[in-house]
Design a protein around this motif. Structure first.
Motif, mmCIF file in Angstrom:
data_model
loop_
_atom_site.group_PDB
_atom_site.id
_atom_site.type_symbol
_atom_site.label_atom_id
_atom_site.label_comp_id
_atom_site.label_asym_id
_atom_site.label_seq_id
_atom_site.Cartn_x
_atom_site.Cartn_y
_atom_site.Cartn_z
ATOM 1 N N VAL A 1 0.837 -1.206 0.000
ATOM 2 C CA VAL A 1 0.000 0.000 0.000
ATOM 3 C C VAL A 1 0.867 1.249 0.000
ATOM 4 N N ILE A 2 1.900 1.268 0.838
ATOM 5 C CA ILE A 2 2.749 2.457 0.967
ATOM 6 C C ILE A 2 3.537 2.715 -0.317
ATOM 7 N N LEU A 3 4.102 1.673 -0.894
ATOM 8 C CA LEU A 3 4.871 1.852 -2.132
ATOM 9 C C LEU A 3 3.966 2.314 -3.272
ATOM 10 N N THR A 4 2.755 1.781 -3.328
ATOM 11 C CA THR A 4 1.812 2.201 -4.365
ATOM 12 C C THR A 4 1.390 3.652 -4.164
ATOM 13 N N ALA A 5 1.263 4.074 -2.919
ATOM 14 C CA ALA A 5 0.855 5.448 -2.621
ATOM 15 C C ALA A 5 1.957 6.459 -2.923
ATOM 16 N N ASN A 6 3.206 5.991 -3.023
ATOM 17 C CA ASN A 6 4.346 6.885 -3.268
ATOM 18 C C ASN A 6 5.178 6.344 -4.430
ATOM 19 N N PRO A 7 4.612 6.343 -5.637
ATOM 20 C CA PRO A 7 5.245 5.638 -6.765
ATOM 21 C C PRO A 7 6.564 6.238 -7.231
ATOM 22 N N ALA A 8 6.842 7.497 -6.893
ATOM 23 C CA ALA A 8 8.048 8.140 -7.391
ATOM 24 C C ALA A 8 9.232 8.020 -6.444
ATOM 25 N N LEU A 9 9.035 7.455 -5.268
ATOM 26 C CA LEU A 9 10.087 7.445 -4.251
ATOM 27 C C LEU A 9 10.741 6.080 -4.098
ATOM 28 N N PRO A 10 12.084 6.062 -3.972
ATOM 29 C CA PRO A 10 12.742 4.839 -3.503
ATOM 30 C C PRO A 10 12.592 4.763 -1.980
ATOM 31 N N PHE A 11 12.723 3.566 -1.410
ATOM 32 C CA PHE A 11 12.483 3.401 0.017
ATOM 33 C C PHE A 11 13.617 2.676 0.719
#
Length: 325
Positions: free
Chosen positions: A246-256
């Motif tokens: 959910v978090i990665l989908t909500a922030n598609p432009a960011l590496p984590f």
């Protein structure tokens, strides 16, 4: 049929018979807001409708029996279903456990956005964090034995620590605060906490974070509801994996960066997430509590490294902090 499955079906049958009786006596008197987050399209406003909330004054010197009673009271919730909760012209209906999620179209606001929610005469403010355009990365972190000492790798130690401490006595690792401050960059980079702690502890964790200096951030906690096939719905790994998605989908432009510990199979959860989201994870940091990483942990650590993602595994965050410098 397994014992767990029998318990699940018995508990579900009891719950279905008792809930209609109890629900007739329930009214929404509390809107408990949870910190929301943003997607490219929406502000996600979250919370729970309750009939009452038990609160007591907490003192650092109070005895363990008082701590135990206060902690148990957090679980004696009187959740209310089928209540319509409004935010501006948008709304949602609370589910069987009282939870609701309202999707509000995103505008130009960034940082902390306060959304007013209401049902009838009951009103609350739900904070939502919207990442800044200048963010360079995002952080997803576990809480227990990653940010604060819990003993989650041992069931009985975990229960003892969790139930006999309070918000003023729980021990947050000082180097965890330093690590998160550096990654947070004064609010520039979004942080998300994912934990198997129940939603009942959301406010409790907020108090600990505020007292110790851990960043205020959206949390993805776990619903310990009952289903026909499970006595406690979902598993630790399933919950964490879904939350990461959910978090990665909500922030598609960011590496984590993923932060966790070796006491609850975080290496395996993170390895699976990296395979589902190639090129999205920049680094994995694992704290090794108790006896440290075992052979299974290291097998998944090696798998992560084989996928091209560096991993830092240590008893503390000294090495990780030095690398950030």
């Amino acid at each position: 049929m397994t014992i767990k499955l029998r318990l699940a079906r018995i508990a579900t049958a009891i719950e279905r018979r008792v809930d209609p009786i109890v629900q007739r006596k329930r009214v929404a008197s509390v809107l408990e807001p949870y910190i929301g987050y943003a997607t490219p399209e929406h502000l996600v406003v979250r919370g729970r409708v309750l009939g009452r909330v038990r609160k007591g004054t907490v003192r650092a010197e109070q005895n363990r029996w008082t701590n135990l009673r206060q902690m148990l009271s957090l679980f004696l919730t009187n959740e209310v279903s089928d209540i319509t909760v409004h935010c501006d012209e948008y709304s949602a209906i609370s589910d069987d456990e009282g939870y609701f999620t309202i999707l509000v179209p995103r505008d130009e606001r960034v940082g902390w956005v306060e959304m007013i929610i209401h049902t009838g005469q009951v009103t609350a403010i739900c904070p939502v964090f919207v990442p800044f355009a200048g963010a360079s990365l995002g952080v997803i972190s576990d809480i227990d034995d990653t940010m604060m000492e819990t003993g989650a790798y041992s069931l009985w130690r975990n229960l003892w620590t969790s139930l006999t401490g309070n918000a003023l006595t729980r021990n947050v690792f000082p180097d965890a605060v330093v690590l998160m401050e550096k990654l947070f960059e004064n609010g520039r980079n979004p942080i998300f906490f994912v934990s198997s702690s129940p939603w009942n502890l959301h406010g409790f964790l907020d108090q600990i974070f505020e007292r110790t200096g851990l960043p205020r951030a959206p949390k993805f906690l776990r619903d310990y509801g009952i289903s026909e096939t499970q006595f406690i719905t979902g598993t630790h790994g399933d919950h964490k994996g879904r939350a990461i998605d959910v978090i990665l989908t909500a922030n598609p432009a960011l590496p984590f960066i993923l932060i966790g510990d070796t006491g609850q199979h975080d290496a395996q959860v993170y390895s699976d997430a990296i395979q589902r989201h190639p090129e999205r994870i920049r680094h994995v940091i694992l704290r090794a509590p108790g006896r440290g990483a075992d052979a299974e942990d290291m097998r998944y650590v090696d798998a992560i490294r084989h996928l091209g993602v560096p991993v830092t595994v240590d008893a503390d965050y000294t090495t990780a902090i030095a690398a950030l410098r």
